[in-house]
Write a protein that holds these residues in place. Structure first.
Motif, PDB file in Angstrom:
ATOM      1  N   THR A  59     -19.064 -67.440 -52.934  1.00  0.00           N
ATOM      2  CA  THR A  59     -17.556 -67.331 -52.600  1.00  0.00           C
ATOM      3  C   THR A  59     -16.546 -66.451 -53.572  1.00  0.00           C
ATOM      4  N   ASP A  60     -16.956 -66.593 -54.750  1.00  0.00           N
ATOM      5  CA  ASP A  60     -16.461 -65.942 -55.859  1.00  0.00           C
ATOM      6  C   ASP A  60     -17.376 -64.904 -56.697  1.00  0.00           C
ATOM      7  N   ALA A  61     -16.831 -63.510 -57.045  1.00  0.00           N
ATOM      8  CA  ALA A  61     -17.343 -63.141 -57.912  1.00  0.00           C
ATOM      9  C   ALA A  61     -16.911 -63.245 -59.548  1.00  0.00           C
ATOM     10  N   CYS A  62     -17.942 -64.050 -59.934  1.00  0.00           N
ATOM     11  CA  CYS A  62     -17.877 -64.565 -61.491  1.00  0.00           C
ATOM     12  C   CYS A  62     -18.986 -64.317 -62.186  1.00  0.00           C
ATOM     13  N   LEU A  63     -19.048 -64.665 -63.397  1.00  0.00           N
ATOM     14  CA  LEU A  63     -20.390 -64.344 -64.245  1.00  0.00           C
ATOM     15  C   LEU A  63     -21.283 -65.329 -63.834  1.00  0.00           C
ATOM     16  N   HIS A  80     -16.680 -63.246 -51.109  1.00  0.00           N
ATOM     17  CA  HIS A  80     -14.946 -63.518 -50.641  1.00  0.00           C
ATOM     18  C   HIS A  80     -14.037 -63.141 -51.547  1.00  0.00           C
ATOM     19  N   HIS A  81     -14.287 -63.496 -52.756  1.00  0.00           N
ATOM     20  CA  HIS A  81     -13.124 -63.345 -53.659  1.00  0.00           C
ATOM     21  C   HIS A  81     -13.976 -62.088 -54.724  1.00  0.00           C
ATOM     22  N   GLY A  82     -13.412 -61.062 -54.615  1.00  0.00           N
ATOM     23  CA  GLY A  82     -13.988 -59.876 -55.419  1.00  0.00           C
ATOM     24  C   GLY A  82     -13.572 -59.792 -57.030  1.00  0.00           C
ATOM     25  N   LEU A  83     -13.841 -58.738 -57.447  1.00  0.00           N
ATOM     26  CA  LEU A  83     -13.443 -58.305 -58.865  1.00  0.00           C
ATOM     27  C   LEU A  83     -12.329 -57.853 -59.461  1.00  0.00           C
ATOM     28  N   PHE A  84     -11.445 -57.604 -58.616  1.00  0.00           N
ATOM     29  CA  PHE A  84     -10.251 -57.127 -59.242  1.00  0.00           C
ATOM     30  C   PHE A  84      -8.807 -57.671 -58.790  1.00  0.00           C
ATOM     31  N   TRP A  85      -8.841 -58.966 -58.834  1.00  0.00           N
ATOM     32  CA  TRP A  85      -7.718 -59.804 -58.522  1.00  0.00           C
ATOM     33  C   TRP A  85      -6.514 -59.474 -59.552  1.00  0.00           C
ATOM     34  N   ARG A  89      -7.227 -53.376 -65.485  1.00  0.00           N
ATOM     35  CA  ARG A  89      -7.396 -54.031 -66.963  1.00  0.00           C
ATOM     36  C   ARG A  89      -8.174 -53.509 -67.852  1.00  0.00           C
ATOM     37  N   PRO A  90      -8.323 -53.334 -69.044  1.00  0.00           N
ATOM     38  CA  PRO A  90      -9.317 -53.001 -69.704  1.00  0.00           C
ATOM     39  C   PRO A  90     -10.528 -53.678 -69.655  1.00  0.00           C
ATOM     40  N   LEU A  91     -11.728 -53.054 -69.590  1.00  0.00           N
ATOM     41  CA  LEU A  91     -13.006 -53.658 -69.500  1.00  0.00           C
ATOM     42  C   LEU A  91     -13.497 -54.420 -70.546  1.00  0.00           C
ATOM     43  N   VAL A  92     -12.874 -55.368 -71.136  1.00  0.00           N
ATOM     44  CA  VAL A  92     -13.222 -56.241 -72.410  1.00  0.00           C
ATOM     45  C   VAL A  92     -13.227 -57.535 -71.969  1.00  0.00           C
ATOM     46  N   GLY A  93     -13.898 -58.187 -72.713  1.00  0.00           N
ATOM     47  CA  GLY A  93     -14.079 -59.729 -72.390  1.00  0.00           C
ATOM     48  C   GLY A  93     -14.842 -60.102 -71.303  1.00  0.00           C
ATOM     49  N   PRO A  94     -14.665 -61.026 -70.616  1.00  0.00           N
ATOM     50  CA  PRO A  94     -15.235 -61.581 -69.417  1.00  0.00           C
ATOM     51  C   PRO A  94     -15.560 -60.280 -68.149  1.00  0.00           C
ATOM     52  N   SER A  95     -14.196 -59.712 -68.112  1.00  0.00           N
ATOM     53  CA  SER A  95     -14.254 -58.486 -67.079  1.00  0.00           C
ATOM     54  C   SER A  95     -15.491 -57.609 -67.564  1.00  0.00           C
ATOM     55  N   TYR A  96     -15.479 -57.306 -68.858  1.00  0.00           N
ATOM     56  CA  TYR A  96     -16.852 -56.141 -69.122  1.00  0.00           C
ATOM     57  C   TYR A  96     -17.910 -56.949 -69.078  1.00  0.00           C
ATOM     58  N   GLU A  97     -18.129 -58.334 -69.187  1.00  0.00           N
ATOM     59  CA  GLU A  97     -19.485 -58.897 -68.852  1.00  0.00           C
ATOM     60  C   GLU A  97     -19.753 -58.805 -67.480  1.00  0.00           C
ATOM     61  N   ARG A 101     -23.348 -56.986 -66.434  1.00  0.00           N
ATOM     62  CA  ARG A 101     -24.361 -57.534 -65.804  1.00  0.00           C
ATOM     63  C   ARG A 101     -24.713 -56.902 -64.568  1.00  0.00           C
ATOM     64  N   LEU A 102     -23.747 -56.578 -63.867  1.00  0.00           N
ATOM     65  CA  LEU A 102     -24.037 -55.832 -62.673  1.00  0.00           C
ATOM     66  C   LEU A 102     -24.620 -54.519 -62.724  1.00  0.00           C
ATOM     67  N   PHE A 103     -24.362 -53.764 -63.752  1.00  0.00           N
ATOM     68  CA  PHE A 103     -24.717 -52.475 -63.697  1.00  0.00           C
ATOM     69  C   PHE A 103     -26.290 -52.722 -64.459  1.00  0.00           C
ATOM     70  N   GLU A 104     -26.493 -53.631 -65.262  1.00  0.00           N
ATOM     71  CA  GLU A 104     -27.912 -53.817 -65.976  1.00  0.00           C
ATOM     72  C   GLU A 104     -28.750 -54.260 -64.914  1.00  0.00           C
ATOM     73  N   SER A 105     -28.409 -55.245 -63.963  1.00  0.00           N
ATOM     74  CA  SER A 105     -29.057 -55.524 -62.629  1.00  0.00           C
ATOM     75  C   SER A 105     -29.585 -54.798 -61.741  1.00  0.00           C
ATOM     76  N   GLY A 106     -28.741 -53.762 -61.743  1.00  0.00           N
ATOM     77  CA  GLY A 106     -28.814 -52.718 -60.442  1.00  0.00           C
ATOM     78  C   GLY A 106     -28.350 -53.208 -59.210  1.00  0.00           C
ATOM     79  N   MET A 107     -27.679 -54.370 -59.424  1.00  0.00           N
ATOM     80  CA  MET A 107     -27.211 -55.000 -58.024  1.00  0.00           C
ATOM     81  C   MET A 107     -25.772 -54.517 -57.446  1.00  0.00           C
ATOM     82  N   GLY A 108     -25.670 -54.541 -56.248  1.00  0.00           N
ATOM     83  CA  GLY A 108     -24.303 -53.977 -55.876  1.00  0.00           C
ATOM     84  C   GLY A 108     -23.457 -55.093 -55.295  1.00  0.00           C
ATOM     85  N   LEU A 109     -22.264 -55.299 -55.410  1.00  0.00           N
ATOM     86  CA  LEU A 109     -21.371 -56.213 -54.891  1.00  0.00           C
ATOM     87  C   LEU A 109     -20.478 -55.695 -53.982  1.00  0.00           C
TER      88      LEU A 109
END
Length: 266
Positions: A59-63, A80-85, A89-97, A101-109
């Protein structure tokens, strides 16, 4: 919690990539035709590096869901709920993580918000209505210029029985505002956070309105309008659509699929 299913469609040969599956989902959900919040960004939000053999649903895009999907070997996570609500914003903290993790895994969203709520066959509203045994459903409500964002239909039960059924389906004890009759005959549904649509439900002839959540003042609104309101949880009302979308995508593209259940209790 994860629930997995093996591939049941497709066959040997070239596997589709994230962009191909994203384009297919865009067409199915009519993404280009459905107005949404400015930062919903419906569609493929992050490209993946490899062909898709396993699709995750959440349902949610979260860590939590990103990590679960990566650990399960998913090549694409559909939510259902994506990454940009929160907007840009700067990619720091949880947003960066999340992105790291998406980039390191090679997984799309891929994300689908209002287009998935409103879909007449696999949308959150129509699927929840079926689980609650609503008959003769028809489109209901207008939101952001989208007519028929929810559904309305006939039921024949008591308010207590309907609330108990909603608890089983949505996985949370609902909040019930008993502003209308105990015998329920016409139910309107808009999943998620649609407490602002209580008056519209009453004007449409519903004696009961079910959504995920609403503001404090909606108690008095419901009591004064003479309509029952069931708040069954934002998360709990919005799992059926993404599960069905991913199941259909997996069948179409010959992939395996897994649902990652991370309830918020809200």
């Amino acid at each position: 919690m994860a629930e997995s299913c093996a591939a049941s469609g497709g066959g040997p040969g070239r596997r589709a990539g994230c962009r191909e599956i994203g384009a297919w989902a865009d067409d199915l959900l009519r993404v280009a035709e459905i107005e949404d919040y400015p930062f919903a960004f419906n569609g493929l939000q992050v490209d993946g590096r490899r062909p898709v053999a396993r699709i995750g649903a959440a349902t949610d895009a979260c860590l939590a869901t990103i990590d679960l999907a990566a650990e399960a070997g998913c090549d694409l996570l559909m939510v259902h709920h994506g990454l940009f609500w929160g907007g840009a914003r700067p990619l720091v903290g949880p947003s960066y993580e999340r992105f790291r993790r998406l980039f390191e895994s090679g997984m799309g969203l891929y994300s689908a918000h209002l287009p998935l709520d409103a879909h007449p066959q696999i949308g959150n509203n129509i699927l929840l209505a079926a689980e609650l045994r609503v008959a003769d459903t028809e489109p209901f409500g207008c939101f952001k210029g989208n007519d028929g964002i929810g559904v309305i239909g006939a039921v024949d039960t008591s308010l207590g029985e309907l609330a108990a059924r909603a608890e089983v389906v949505c996985g949370r004890t609902p909040i019930v505002i008993a502003g209308g009759p105990e015998s329920v005959s016409r139910l309107a549904i808009v999943t998620g956070g649609a407490g602002s649509m209580i008056e519209a439900a009453a004007m449409a002839g519903a004696d009961t309105f079910l959504t995920g959540e609403g503001n404090h003042h909606t108690y008095h609104e419901a009591m004064e309008l003479g309509i029952n309101v069931i708040y069954a949880g934002h998360y709990g009302t919005e799992t059926l659509g993404i599960r069905t979308l991913v199941k259909r995508a997996a069948e179409h593209f010959g992939a395996e699929h897994t649902f990652f259940d991370v309830p918020t209790g809200l």
